[in-house]
Design an enzyme around this catalytic site. Structure first.
Site, mmCIF file in Angstrom:
data_model
loop_
_atom_site.group_PDB
_atom_site.id
_atom_site.type_symbol
_atom_site.label_atom_id
_atom_site.label_comp_id
_atom_site.label_asym_id
_atom_site.label_seq_id
_atom_site.Cartn_x
_atom_site.Cartn_y
_atom_site.Cartn_z
ATOM 1 N N GLN A 1 54.379 -35.221 101.559
ATOM 2 C CA GLN A 1 53.422 -34.476 100.731
ATOM 3 C C GLN A 1 52.270 -35.382 100.292
ATOM 4 O O GLN A 1 51.099 -34.988 100.292
ATOM 5 C CB GLN A 1 54.158 -33.916 99.510
ATOM 6 C CG GLN A 1 53.259 -33.380 98.423
ATOM 7 C CD GLN A 1 54.036 -32.647 97.352
ATOM 8 O OE1 GLN A 1 54.405 -31.500 97.538
ATOM 9 N NE2 GLN A 1 54.285 -33.291 96.234
ATOM 10 N N SER B 1 64.994 -35.560 90.847
ATOM 11 C CA SER B 1 64.464 -34.326 91.426
ATOM 12 C C SER B 1 64.906 -33.175 90.533
ATOM 13 O O SER B 1 66.029 -33.192 90.006
ATOM 14 C CB SER B 1 65.048 -34.137 92.829
ATOM 15 O OG SER B 1 64.876 -32.804 93.245
ATOM 16 N N TYR C 1 59.867 -28.101 84.955
ATOM 17 C CA TYR C 1 61.229 -28.608 84.793
ATOM 18 C C TYR C 1 61.190 -30.141 84.892
ATOM 19 O O TYR C 1 61.844 -30.760 85.716
ATOM 20 C CB TYR C 1 62.195 -27.999 85.815
ATOM 21 C CG TYR C 1 63.581 -27.888 85.235
ATOM 22 C CD1 TYR C 1 63.855 -26.960 84.244
ATOM 23 C CD2 TYR C 1 64.593 -28.755 85.621
ATOM 24 C CE1 TYR C 1 65.111 -26.880 83.664
ATOM 25 C CE2 TYR C 1 65.852 -28.686 85.049
ATOM 26 C CZ TYR C 1 66.105 -27.744 84.075
ATOM 27 O OH TYR C 1 67.344 -27.672 83.505
ATOM 28 N N MET D 1 55.670 -28.653 89.380
ATOM 29 C CA MET D 1 56.178 -27.281 89.322
ATOM 30 C C MET D 1 57.070 -27.144 88.087
ATOM 31 O O MET D 1 57.905 -26.238 88.009
ATOM 32 C CB MET D 1 56.942 -26.947 90.603
ATOM 33 C CG MET D 1 56.027 -26.979 91.825
ATOM 34 S SD MET D 1 56.578 -25.952 93.198
ATOM 35 C CE MET D 1 58.125 -26.711 93.603
ATOM 36 N N HIS E 1 58.729 -37.279 86.737
ATOM 37 C CA HIS E 1 57.409 -36.706 86.399
ATOM 38 C C HIS E 1 56.772 -37.486 85.247
ATOM 39 O O HIS E 1 55.565 -37.733 85.250
ATOM 40 C CB HIS E 1 57.552 -35.253 85.919
ATOM 41 C CG HIS E 1 58.025 -34.287 86.958
ATOM 42 N ND1 HIS E 1 59.245 -33.662 86.882
ATOM 43 C CD2 HIS E 1 57.423 -33.819 88.073
ATOM 44 C CE1 HIS E 1 59.384 -32.843 87.909
ATOM 45 N NE2 HIS E 1 58.303 -32.923 88.661
HETATM 46 O O1 PAF Z 1 55.624 -31.813 94.264
HETATM 47 C C1 PAF Z 1 55.508 -30.714 93.692
HETATM 48 O O2 PAF Z 1 56.064 -30.485 92.606
HETATM 49 C C2 PAF Z 1 54.677 -29.614 94.339
HETATM 50 O O3 PAF Z 1 54.831 -29.617 95.720
HETATM 51 C C3 PAF Z 1 53.189 -29.663 93.946
HETATM 52 C C4 PAF Z 1 52.506 -30.925 94.430
HETATM 53 C C5 PAF Z 1 53.055 -29.561 92.428
HETATM 54 C C6 PAF Z 1 52.464 -28.478 94.568
HETATM 55 O O4 PAF Z 1 53.004 -27.260 94.152
#
Ligand code: PAF
Length: 282
Positions: free
Chosen positions: A153, A185, A32, A30, A37
């Site tokens: 998730q 995060s 940022y 998402m 990431h």
């Molecule tokens: O983990 C995230 O950033 C979100 O939940 C994802 C997997 C990109 C789905 O919008």
């Protein structure tokens, strides 16, 4: 690095990779972007010929009153970071491209969404399952790399990819932490200096509990009490949940097994932080 805004542009890029017999790796985000990431992107770059990162703040996974509007965004910075790493394409659709007028399809993953964050954020995993399915259908990646910080998730996405025969290999990546243990995060940006200090109690509690298991404690109730006591001793922290669950089923367990994971969500100031750890020694 190509910046793709529509499903049609995305499909054309993917078709070109397939035509050249190149494998496609995918990192859904998402935006940022932080070092957590970037570690996922690096893993994808190691495993696939071409890597696409999606940047899309998905409205369907936020409930009314959650932080959709305040969710931090910095698209240009995200592009620079991806370019530096050697990402091949960014998929950044607008909300209207993902959910055009008349959109009415849902993707519901059943049992593994019932506990933990699913209990406290009704509809959250329906939104995640929907957007991830749409992204997988638009991109058809060979693999997707996702972080273990969002442990539930990850289980949900593995489940839907298998159940719907989407054919995407889900590669889990260990949680990336700051040097003092705070799990990375995008929501850490909400923390004041004092709150950030209190937020370290999440990791501290997980380490303490894992140590207890190493010394032979198997009673989940005792472990949860200990973790809660460590977190509650800090100012600014309000526990939403602390559970110990089976890693496959997400069901609560009473005795620690090799599949046991402690998972927690804690409000620190206005930031809702999650963290987790496998408890079995070794
Ligand atoms: O983990 C995230 O950033 C979100 O939940 C994802 C997997 C990109 C789905 O919008």
């Amino acid at each position: 690095m190509e910046i793709l805004r529509t499903n049609a542009e995305m499909s054309r890029w993917r078709d070109e990779c397939y035509r050249k017999k190149q494998t496609v790796g995918f990192v859904p985000t998402m935006g940022y972007l932080h070092r957590g990431h970037l570690a996922l992107v690096e893993e994808a770059l190691r495993r696939a010929d071409q890597v696409v990162v999606s940047i899309f703040v998905n409205p369907t996974q936020f409930s009314p009153g959650e932080d959709l509007d305040q969710y931090p965004r910095d698209f240009e910075r995200d592009l620079d970071l991806c370019r530096e790493l050697g990402v091949h394409a960014i998929f950044a659709p607008e909300v209207e491209e993902m959910y055009p007028a008349g959109f009415q399809t849902r993707v519901l993953v059943d049992r593994v969404t019932q506990n933990l964050c699913g209990l406290h954020r009704p509809g959250h995993f329906d939104g995640v399952a929907l957007v991830v399915t749409k992204l997988f259908c638009a991109i058809h990646p060979h693999l997707a790399v996702m972080g273990e910080k969002d442990f539930q998730q990850l289980v949900v996405v593995k489940r839907l990819s298998k159940d719907l025969n989407l054919g995407v290999e889900i590669i889990p990546h260990p949680t990336v932490r700051e040097s003092d243990g705070l799990a990375m995060s995008s929501r850490n940006t909400y923390l004041s200096k004092e709150e950030r200090q209190s937020a370290l109690s999440l990791y501290r509690s997980l380490l303490a509990v894992r140590e207890m298991v190493k010394e032979g404690e198997r009673r989940v109730e005792v472990l949860i009490d200990r973790a809660k006591a460590i977190i509650e001793a800090e100012p600014h922290c309000k526990i939403q949940y602390v559970h110990v669950v089976d890693e496959d089923t997400m069901a609560d367990i009473a005795e620690v097994t090799p599949m046991a994971v402690m998972a927690m969500a804690v409000f620190v100031g206005k930031a809702r932080l999650i963290d987790n750890m496998r408890l079995w020694p070794g």
